[in-house]
Design an enzyme around this catalytic site. Structure first.
Site, PDB file in Angstrom:
ATOM      1  N   ALA A 125       0.810  -1.224   0.000  1.00 39.46           N
ATOM      2  CA  ALA A 125       0.000   0.000   0.000  1.00 39.46           C
ATOM      3  C   ALA A 125       0.843   1.274   0.000  1.00 39.46           C
ATOM      4  O   ALA A 125       0.304   2.375  -0.023  1.00 39.46           O
ATOM      5  CB  ALA A 125      -0.924  -0.011   1.225  1.00 39.46           C
TER       6      ALA A 125
ATOM      7  N   HIS B  64      17.167   6.965 -32.589  1.00 40.51           N
ATOM      8  CA  HIS B  64      18.267   7.359 -33.482  1.00 40.51           C
ATOM      9  C   HIS B  64      19.411   7.964 -32.674  1.00 40.51           C
ATOM     10  O   HIS B  64      19.199   8.895 -31.903  1.00 40.51           O
ATOM     11  CB  HIS B  64      17.848   8.452 -34.480  1.00 40.51           C
ATOM     12  CG  HIS B  64      16.433   8.447 -34.886  1.00 40.51           C
ATOM     13  ND1 HIS B  64      15.979   7.759 -35.982  1.00 40.51           N
ATOM     14  CD2 HIS B  64      15.341   9.052 -34.350  1.00 40.51           C
ATOM     15  CE1 HIS B  64      14.679   7.959 -36.108  1.00 40.51           C
ATOM     16  NE2 HIS B  64      14.269   8.721 -35.122  1.00 40.51           N
TER      17      HIS B  64
HETATM   18  P1  TTP Z   1       8.412   1.571   2.642  1.00 41.76           P
HETATM   19  O1  TTP Z   1       9.357   1.231   1.542  1.00 41.76           O
HETATM   20  O2  TTP Z   1       8.953   1.969   3.949  1.00 41.76           O
HETATM   21  O3  TTP Z   1       7.417   2.723   2.185  1.00 41.76           O
HETATM   22  P2  TTP Z   1       6.860   3.053   0.768  1.00 41.76           P
HETATM   23  O4  TTP Z   1       6.573   1.833  -0.023  1.00 41.76           O
HETATM   24  O5  TTP Z   1       5.694   3.980   0.938  1.00 41.76           O
HETATM   25  O6  TTP Z   1       8.076   3.815   0.036  1.00 41.76           O
HETATM   26  P3  TTP Z   1       8.616   5.307   0.276  1.00 41.76           P
HETATM   27  O7  TTP Z   1       9.245   5.327   1.621  1.00 41.76           O
HETATM   28  O8  TTP Z   1       9.605   5.458  -0.842  1.00 41.76           O
HETATM   29  O9  TTP Z   1       7.445   6.255   0.147  1.00 41.76           O
HETATM   30  O10 TTP Z   1       7.409   0.374   2.885  1.00 41.76           O
HETATM   31  C1  TTP Z   1       7.817  -0.926   3.158  1.00 41.76           C
HETATM   32  C2  TTP Z   1       6.747  -1.867   2.693  1.00 41.76           C
HETATM   33  O11 TTP Z   1       5.528  -1.676   3.403  1.00 41.76           O
HETATM   34  C3  TTP Z   1       6.398  -1.703   1.254  1.00 41.76           C
HETATM   35  O12 TTP Z   1       6.180  -3.002   0.745  1.00 41.76           O
HETATM   36  C4  TTP Z   1       5.123  -0.907   1.253  1.00 41.76           C
HETATM   37  C5  TTP Z   1       4.471  -1.316   2.546  1.00 41.76           C
HETATM   38  N1  TTP Z   1       3.693  -0.255   3.194  1.00 41.76           N
HETATM   39  C6  TTP Z   1       2.323  -0.388   3.284  1.00 41.76           C
HETATM   40  O13 TTP Z   1       1.748  -1.364   2.799  1.00 41.76           O
HETATM   41  N2  TTP Z   1       1.620   0.593   3.920  1.00 41.76           N
HETATM   42  C7  TTP Z   1       2.225   1.691   4.455  1.00 41.76           C
HETATM   43  O14 TTP Z   1       1.525   2.551   5.033  1.00 41.76           O
HETATM   44  C8  TTP Z   1       3.653   1.805   4.340  1.00 41.76           C
HETATM   45  C9  TTP Z   1       4.367   3.001   4.910  1.00 41.76           C
HETATM   46  C10 TTP Z   1       4.337   0.812   3.701  1.00 41.76           C
END
Ligand code: TTP
Length: 410
Positions: free
Chosen positions: A8, A317
């Site tokens: 998410a 190109h």
């Molecule tokens: P992160 O890589 O920490 O967060 P992100 O995916 O939003 O990336 P960024 O920091 O670049 O904005 O997240 C780790 C994992 O958790 C990733 O698989 C996404 C998931 N996640 C969620 O499902 N919900 C959330 O609210 C957050 C923060 C992360």
């Protein structure tokens, strides 16, 4: 056993590639990142629960409602940020038994899960965490251990060595009691690492498995290039489904999809992967660790190396594309060149969420978003980004990042 895959997140560090899609659908070696996660979880689970929010339609459209014949249930993340909040969203879908939780944006291999399940069972634990030893834990959570048990999890402990949290866990349903008590962290998120600390304090048995295989946390643009290189080097088979004209040279392994034509004079040194219905050549040079998607055009006098070119994009190109990422539906004008090396040979730095970060790479080219039109003779400095839906006029020297939806002319 069920697998809960956290997908998410907003993927802000991967902008502009994530401007209009979740990072887990970005293709590396021509396959969405999330498919590698599901594939490696697949032997151990009978159902996938994907936690979604940001641009979720793109993910649902990419994966559909099953993977390898196993059902996928999409669950909206509850209000609030963070991995623990994402995990809590799965509560009503977990019954009775233990379940795996994995970040959807990491690449790991099957052995990791095998070892994690073994450790969880052997210790008769309440939870298990997959860890890997690193010299520098500045970007990780540190897992402190005592024998076979985890003592504490420290968020971003600085430049120290030790076990990093890889973002893959096994929990029992009683974890949800601890999630509901997990406080908001300093960075304003509910985090699984804090939940683990609460469990340890309450006397729950948290164990770990030390993984020695390849792992990549795809958080920043250059991680896509690294993962692409790993996958092409280790997983690619030489397979030609398209047409190769006489006079083209292919040094294996090269994978060429159906409907693709490799025209005379093209010189391709594998590992290189090219999708379907693309036009390559005549007279181009494609060097190792390059992935070119479906419906792309790489034309005359073009050199591409160590790069990802996504679907429907063209370098038609007189282009040089080195150590770069080109998003979907993007076109480079004739003579447009990416620079991928500083003259002082220093590491290339990239602006990530407003701060310059060292990529750790001496060679890194451009990061170009989706639906970009780059004019003729544009020069792009190393590590610069061009935002999605932008137009860069002829002759522009891109020495600063260009935001998405921009019009830049000389
Ligand atoms: P992160 O890589 O920490 O967060 P992100 O995916 O939003 O990336 P960024 O920091 O670049 O904005 O997240 C780790 C994992 O958790 C990733 O698989 C996404 C998931 N996640 C969620 O499902 N919900 C959330 O609210 C957050 C923060 C992360």
């Amino acid at each position: 056993m069920k697998a809960v895959v956290l997908a998410a997140g907003k993927g802000e560090r991967l902008r502009p590639l994530t401007d209009d899609r979740p990072k887990v659908v970005l293709k590396v070696a021509n396959r969405p990142i999330v498919e590698y996660v599901l594939e490696n979880l697949d032997p151990f689970v009978d159902e996938f629960i994907l936690i979604v929010r940001y641009q979720k339609e793109k993910l649902i459209e990419t994966l559909g409602d099953e993977f390898n014949g196993k059902p996928i249930t999409y669950v909206d993340q509850l209000e609030g940020e963070g991995t623990a909040k994402a995990m809590e969203s799965a509560k009503d879908y977990i019954e009775g038994e233990e379940f795996i939780v994995a970040n959807g944006d990491i690449y790991f291999e099957i052995d990791g899960i095998k070892e994690l399940i073994q450790a969880f069972k052997k210790e008769k634990a309440d939870a298990a965490v997959l860890v890997k030893e690193f010299e520098d834990l500045s970007h990780f959570g540190k897992i402190e251990v005592d024998g076979n048990l985890v003592k504490a999890v420290l968020e971003k402990p600085g430049k120290v060595s030790g076990y990093a949290n890889l973002g893959v866990y096994i929990f029992k349903p009683d974890v949800f009691e601890f999630i509901s008590k997990t406080p908001l962290s300093k960075r304003g998120e509910y985090e699984i690492t804090d939940t683990l600390n609460l469990m340890i304090k309450a006397g729950k048995k948290v164990t770990y498995a030390a993984y020695s295989g390849y792992w990549n946390d795809v958080g920043r643009p250059w991680n896509l290039i690294e993962l692409n290189e790993y996958l092409l080097k280790n997983k690619l088979r030489h397979e030609i489904k398209g047409i190769v004209e006489e006079g083209a040279t292919l040094v294996p392994p090269v994978e060429i999809g159906e409907g693709t034509i490799i025209r005379s004079g093209a010189y391709i040194i594998g590992p290189v992967k090219i999708g379907r219905n693309s036009r390559i050549g005549p007279n181009c040079f494609i060097r190792p660790y390059t992935s070119i998607g479906d419906n792309c055009h790489i034309g005359n006098a073009v050199e591409v190396k160590n790069s990802i070119i996504m679907d429907h994009s063209n370098a038609p190109h007189l282009n040089y594309v080195g150590d770069s990422i080109i998003g979907e539906n993007t076109n480079l004008g004739a003579g447009t060149i990416t620079a991928n090396l500083r003259h002082d040979k220093g590491n290339i730095k990239v602006e990530i969420k407003g701060k310059l970060e060292d990529s750790g790479r001496r060679k890194l080219g451009a990061i170009i978003g989706h639906n970009v039109k780059v004019g003729i003779n544009v020069t792009i400095y190393p590590g610069r980004k061009i935002g999605s839906n932008s137009f860069v006029g002829p002759g522009v020297v891109v020495d600063k990042n260009i935001p998405s939806n921009s019009l830049v002319v000389v």
